[in-house]
Design an enzyme around this catalytic site. Sequence first.
Site, PDB file in Angstrom:
ATOM      1  N   LYS A  83      16.099  30.681 -21.877  1.00 19.73           N
ATOM      2  CA  LYS A  83      16.577  30.659 -20.481  1.00 19.73           C
ATOM      3  C   LYS A  83      16.294  29.287 -19.882  1.00 19.73           C
ATOM      4  O   LYS A  83      15.154  28.813 -19.919  1.00 19.73           O
ATOM      5  CB  LYS A  83      15.829  31.693 -19.649  1.00 19.73           C
ATOM      6  N   ILE A  84      17.323  28.702 -19.297  1.00 15.02           N
ATOM      7  CA  ILE A  84      17.165  27.397 -18.642  1.00 15.02           C
ATOM      8  C   ILE A  84      17.730  27.503 -17.222  1.00 15.02           C
ATOM      9  O   ILE A  84      18.910  27.849 -17.048  1.00 15.02           O
ATOM     10  CB  ILE A  84      17.907  26.285 -19.425  1.00 15.02           C
TER      11      ILE A  84
END
Length: 224
Positions: A83-84
Amino acid sequence: MEYYIDSGNLTKIKELINWLPIDGVTINPSLVSLERKRLFSLIEEILTVCDGRVHVQVLANSEKDIIEETLKLHSFSERIIVKIPVSKVGLAAIKKIDTEEIDITATAVFGVSQALAAAKCGAKYIAPYVSRLDKIEQSGVKLVEEIKKTIDAAGYSSKIIAASIKNANQVKELLKLGIESITLSPEILVQAHTHFLTDKAIEMFEEDWLREYNTLSIEADLKS
Ligand code: G3P
């Protein structure tokens, strides 16, 4: 439709996986900090109890460090989706990561353009935060609807994973949009999948049965 548990709590994850068709787990730095464990130990435990995929968030705030953390997380397990958050540096990192090789969830999405940019950079999942928009008197469900229409119209294959959901009505409204996935806290997962009238119906079946039979068994004898 994919369902994820938005929690790092192993007891709750195990309990939910036992009775619901769950596809994986999502965590973020806030959820990890609640468990007071080292990140990689927690990931290992989650991967052991859950055979689905685990969305794990980077913590770095520079493009270079986000890429480095992404590679570290990906090499830890291929079941991890990284997740970014879609900040400028986050998008810059997603743009440079080989998204054919590493699955990315673009997270903390609050706008259609952010979602489209992440899809264009190759993010596999887009995570709009529904309730955090509702809290500032905008509609999170409406945003998800707009993102879904825009991504589909543009022909990108990114899936939406709706996040930050606080009640069963939001779940119902989101499911009607035909989105691909949703992540829910353990409390909302239980709320959305149980009904007091179901419990009441079971109670009545048992009462009716026990009036005529000795025990709650399908092989019970009639009362004499
Ligand atoms: O995955 C995290 C996202 O669901 C945020 O939720 O409850 O902190 O707004 P919340």
